[in-house]
Design an enzyme around this catalytic site. Structure first.
Site, PDB file in Angstrom:
ATOM      1  N   VAL A   8       0.860  -1.175   0.000  1.00  0.00           N
ATOM      2  CA  VAL A   8       0.000   0.000   0.000  1.00  0.00           C
ATOM      3  C   VAL A   8       0.898   1.227   0.000  1.00  0.00           C
ATOM      4  O   VAL A   8       2.061   1.171   0.408  1.00  0.00           O
ATOM      5  CB  VAL A   8      -0.947   0.051   1.224  1.00  0.00           C
ATOM      6  CG1 VAL A   8      -2.033  -1.006   1.113  1.00  0.00           C
ATOM      7  CG2 VAL A   8      -0.176  -0.107   2.521  1.00  0.00           C
ATOM      8  N   SER A   9       0.360   2.352  -0.466  1.00  0.00           N
ATOM      9  CA  SER A   9       1.132   3.587  -0.502  1.00  0.00           C
ATOM     10  C   SER A   9       1.230   4.173   0.897  1.00  0.00           C
ATOM     11  O   SER A   9       0.559   3.730   1.832  1.00  0.00           O
ATOM     12  CB  SER A   9       0.464   4.599  -1.443  1.00  0.00           C
ATOM     13  OG  SER A   9      -0.791   4.985  -0.918  1.00  0.00           O
ATOM     14  N   THR A  10       2.063   5.201   1.018  1.00  0.00           N
ATOM     15  CA  THR A  10       2.244   5.843   2.320  1.00  0.00           C
ATOM     16  C   THR A  10       0.980   6.579   2.770  1.00  0.00           C
ATOM     17  O   THR A  10       0.806   6.855   3.945  1.00  0.00           O
ATOM     18  CB  THR A  10       3.407   6.838   2.248  1.00  0.00           C
ATOM     19  OG1 THR A  10       3.217   7.706   1.117  1.00  0.00           O
ATOM     20  CG2 THR A  10       4.729   6.100   2.075  1.00  0.00           C
TER      21      THR A  10
END
Length: 205
Positions: A8-10
């Site tokens: 997942v992205s930040t």
């Protein structure tokens, strides 16, 4: 063995959707590796550990194609590396859902992706060369901006030639480089670049 990878992205830290999809596909929860970083981040310890854990005969599963690669080329190279090691690759959903290297159709789909990546690379290379040739024809040269101004380089080289004729041992390129505020190797490279450019210009004349 089935091994999963989730990322997942930040900005979005929720892995539940990917975990549930991987578990439903037969991956044990303890065999799922994860990262919480952007796709362009080179530092992905979860992926590194996942790739090291895979053995011949294993299958790597991801939720979507964009979870695995930093970019198109990295994705293709990663999957090719898996194939060379005898590891299968399956994408569960999204645009790459037809990729399943355990089946003939899935291998064909990935082959199309690989061909497109190679086409993209060759096209970029061709455009870059054409752009450089066009710039040279107009008297411009590509590459990074030189660290030494052309007039300063010309002055130093003229002084060096005069010193060589006069056998002046007091003059040295190392001393000249120090005066210009650059390393001696930078001065040497600049001189070589200028000489090559002069040779190229004489060929075009």
């Amino acid at each position: 063995m089935k091994i999963g990878y989730a990322r997942v992205s930040t900005t979005d830290q929720n892995l539940d959707l990917q975990f549930d999809a991987l578990v439903d596909a037969g991956v044990s929860r303890e065999n799922i590796y994860e990262d919480k970083s952007s796709g362009r981040n080179d530092n992905r310890p979860g992926l590194d550990a996942c790739l090291k854990a895979l053995r011949e005969g294993d299958t790597l599963l991801v939720w979507k194609l964009d979870r695995l690669g930093r970019n198109f080329r990295h994705l293709i190279n990663t999957v090719r590396g898996l194939q060379d090691r005898g590891v299968a690759f399956i994408v569960l959903t999204g645009q790459g859902a037809n990729i399943d290297t355990t089946t003939p159709n899935g291998k064909l789909t990935f082959g199309i992706f690989a061909a497109l990546a190679e086409f993209e690379r060759d096209l970029i290379s061709e455009r870059t060369k054409a752009g450089l040739n066009s710039a040279r024809a107009r008297g411009r040269r590509g590459g990074a901006k030189p660290k030494i101004a052309p007039y300063a380089l010309a002055g130093v080289m003229a002084k060096a030639d005069q010193a060589a004729i006069a056998r002046d041992k007091e003059f040295s390129l190392a001393k000249a480089a120090a005066e210009l505020g650059v390393h001696r190797s930078t001065l040497w490279r600049s001189r070589r670049r200028a000489e090559n450019a002069a040779m190229d210009d004489s060929k075009l004349a």
